[in-house]
Scaffold this active site. Structure first.
Site, PDB file in Angstrom:
ATOM      1  N   GLU A  54       0.824  -1.215   0.000  1.00  0.00           N
ATOM      2  CA  GLU A  54       0.000   0.000   0.000  1.00  0.00           C
ATOM      3  C   GLU A  54       0.855   1.261   0.000  1.00  0.00           C
ATOM      4  O   GLU A  54       0.400   2.310  -0.451  1.00  0.00           O
ATOM      5  CB  GLU A  54      -0.922   0.018   1.233  1.00  0.00           C
TER       6      GLU A  54
ATOM      7  N   HIS B  31       8.463 -26.880   0.595  1.00  0.00           N
ATOM      8  CA  HIS B  31       7.770 -27.970  -0.096  1.00  0.00           C
ATOM      9  C   HIS B  31       6.662 -27.452  -1.008  1.00  0.00           C
ATOM     10  O   HIS B  31       5.838 -28.221  -1.492  1.00  0.00           O
ATOM     11  CB  HIS B  31       7.242 -28.969   0.927  1.00  0.00           C
TER      12      HIS B  31
ATOM     13  N   LYS C 280     -13.808   0.567  -3.436  1.00  0.00           N
ATOM     14  CA  LYS C 280     -14.806   0.930  -2.409  1.00  0.00           C
ATOM     15  C   LYS C 280     -15.985   1.642  -3.066  1.00  0.00           C
ATOM     16  O   LYS C 280     -17.143   1.352  -2.769  1.00  0.00           O
ATOM     17  CB  LYS C 280     -14.186   1.870  -1.370  1.00  0.00           C
TER      18      LYS C 280
HETATM   19  O1  PA5 Z   1      -2.982   1.459   5.765  1.00  0.00           O
HETATM   20  C1  PA5 Z   1      -4.127   1.797   5.632  1.00  0.00           C
HETATM   21  O2  PA5 Z   1      -4.470   2.991   5.767  1.00  0.00           O
HETATM   22  C2  PA5 Z   1      -5.203   0.781   5.327  1.00  0.00           C
HETATM   23  O3  PA5 Z   1      -4.692  -0.513   5.303  1.00  0.00           O
HETATM   24  C3  PA5 Z   1      -6.296   0.905   6.373  1.00  0.00           C
HETATM   25  O4  PA5 Z   1      -5.784   0.554   7.613  1.00  0.00           O
HETATM   26  C4  PA5 Z   1      -7.504   0.022   6.019  1.00  0.00           C
HETATM   27  O5  PA5 Z   1      -7.977   0.347   4.768  1.00  0.00           O
HETATM   28  C5  PA5 Z   1      -8.601   0.198   7.067  1.00  0.00           C
HETATM   29  O6  PA5 Z   1      -9.001   1.536   7.133  1.00  0.00           O
HETATM   30  P1  PA5 Z   1      -9.830   2.087   8.337  1.00  0.00           P
HETATM   31  O7  PA5 Z   1      -9.008   1.978   9.570  1.00  0.00           O
HETATM   32  O8  PA5 Z   1     -10.113   3.508   7.991  1.00  0.00           O
HETATM   33  O9  PA5 Z   1     -11.070   1.254   8.450  1.00  0.00           O
END
Ligand code: PA5
Length: 489
Positions: A343, A364, A479
């Site tokens: 990310e 394996h 989303k």
């Molecule tokens: O690193 C990030 O920002 C994401 O992985 C969020 O943690 C994830 O999308 C969850 O978001 P939120 O805490 O707003 O529900």
């Protein structure tokens, strides 16, 4: 300063240097000034974030608040107003919840649960949820949900919780109220992530139905900021839980992004619920910060790790970074790192692909490819020196029908060590690059160092290659589509 001596994390890339030849070492030397500059940039970003400066557009968002967070939390906790410190409140709330419940459900997705999962798997008994309450030192069993839209998995957990309410831990740890009750820690920084929000509605309804006192059995962790336009809280989760009147609520502080939030209540509250030593965890992270700031580039674990990964990718096409954990307890750390790297740097057609490997299990399944397939992988072994339980030994048998007496008396850790070294030798013989990242133990101080090291490495690499490691704009597309399709249904 940490109260106890912390065994430092070690990084040894000699298997990469030998696989790629001497020119790789020269390129690494030549990269020293760029790594030094990237470190200075990251340190300055932390300072600028503390001063409250507005970042330039290219650096927006700038979630550099995670960098000095361990030191800030420890300073407040060790200062004169301990009872007002965040860490004290986290530990107190965890203790209160642990006394009230035998099962805690952590609802969250991505950065809002993967750090807690990593700490759980790394530092707790491997069969924690199967242990009696007494053997869990009065701490609850822990479950993770809200990280998918899996009907049967959710029903399965609801079913378990409903049955638990009937039978509790009777016969194992007593059948007092705490052994029958369950509670929810719901974590979402934005407070609007659908997977978590749907799960929260579902589990909240079940908790209400069970007659549990929602006010004290639900602990939200979210953004507490207000939305000026609507004159309400930004987080929809907070709007709901403040209406419920939850007794304890924690904030994911401004300037700390989801995947960098393991040392906020997001990771610390579940860790404290499990009875983990959160002070040691933060001391480990603070020790890594010190090392990162002070050690010369050539000896700096963070900067060497970044330099090796970057050059392996850009000079040798090693676009896949396999984090090869030896033993089972660090798989969830690997998965946490998968999301951190993906990310943070997977943007604008850039960014290496992380891959978690658990050995010897995956020798394996993946071993053949790593030895003999495409040369597009850099393997970093995550090695733990110590064990937490007594060392098992291979038994001897009088008849020796399976011809294994030659091994009798050897310990399981010795066998794992031979497998690790043997695999490195095999990969080295065909010039497959392997580095070793070695931890003293899977306990809080080592894991604190490791997580902070990987977060620092990720942002340093971002600055080195010109990718903003913060924010994840690409995730918004799915989303939006998902919401629209649900509205159209
Ligand atoms: O690193 C990030 O920002 C994401 O992985 C969020 O943690 C994830 O999308 C969850 O978001 P939120 O805490 O707003 O529900």
């Amino acid at each position: 300063m940490p109260n106890t001596k912390i065994e430092p994390l070690r990084y040894d890339p000699s298997g990469v240097l030998s696989a790629y030849g001497s020119s790789f070492g020269q390129a690494l030397d030549a990269l020293v000034p760029a790594l030094d500059a990237a470190r200075a940039e990251v340190i300055e970003e932390a300072a600028s974030w503390q001063r409250g400066d507005t970042p330039p557009p290219l650096k927006t968002p700038l979630d550099a608040g995670f960098i000095d967070l361990p030191e800030r939390l420890l300073a407040d906790y060790n200062g004169p107003k301990r009872a007002e410190s965040e860490l004290y409140k986290v530990v107190t709330a965890a203790r209160r919840l642990a006394e009230s419940v035998d099962r805690a459900v952590v609802l969250g997705i991505g950065g809002s649960y993967m750090g807690a999962r990593a700490l759980f798997d790394a530092c707790c008994h491997p069969y924690w949820n199967e242990l009696s309450r007494a053997n869990r030192h009065g701490c609850p069993r822990l479950y993770f949900e809200g990280n998918n839209l899996d009907n049967d998995a959710m029903q399965g957990l609801l079913d378990l919780l409903a049955r638990g309410a009937g039978i509790g831990a009777a016969g194992k740890g007593g059948d007092d109220a705490a052994s029958r009750q369950w509670g929810i820690v719901v974590i979402s920084k934005s407070g609007g992530t659908l997977e978590t929000a749907i799960a929260f509605r579902t589990f909240l309804a079940a908790l209400e139905k069970s007659g549990g006192d929602v006010k004290s059995l639900v602990v939200p962790v979210t953004d507490l900021g207000r939305n000026e336009k609507e004159d309400d809280y930004k987080s929809l989760l907070y709007r709901l839980t403040s209406d419920l009147g939850c007794r304890d609520t924690f904030e994911v502080p401004d300037g700390v992004g989801g995947r960098f939030s393991v040392f906020t209540a997001v990771g610390l509250l579940p860790a404290a619920l499990l009875g983990l030593d959160v002070v040691k965890l933060l001391e480990g992270a603070a020790a890594m910060n010190r090392h990162f700031r002070e050690a010369p580039v050539e000896e700096n674990v963070v900067l060497r790790y970044v330099g090796v990964g970057h050059l392996a990718e850009t000079r040798h096409g090693a676009t896949i970074r396999a984090m090869s954990t030896w033993g089972k307890s660090l798989e969830a750390v690997g998965l946490w790192y998968d999301q951190l790297l993906s990310e943070s740097l997977g943007k604008s057609g850039r960014g290496a692909t992380p891959l978690t490997v658990v050995n010897t299990r995956d020798l394996h399944s993946r071993g053949q490819q790593h030895q003999d397939g495409r040369g597009d992988k850099l393997i970093t072994n995550l090695i733990v020196e110590g064990v937490r339980q007594d060392r098992l030994k291979v038994e001897s048998r009088a008849a020796d029908r399976d011809n294994l007496n030659w091994l009798a008396g050897k310990t399981i850790p010795e066998a794992l060590d031979a497998a690790t070294k043997g695999t490195n030798l095999a990969y080295n013989s065909v010039s497959r690059p392997t580095a070793d990242l070695t931890l003293a133990q899977t306990e809080e101080a080592s894991i604190g160092q490791l997580l902070q090291m990987l977060m620092l490495a990720t942002v340093v690499e971002g600055r080195l290659i010109g990718v903003n490691p913060y924010g994840q704009p690409g995730v918004e597309d799915y989303k939006r589509n998902m919401k629209r399709l649900l509205q159209e249904q």
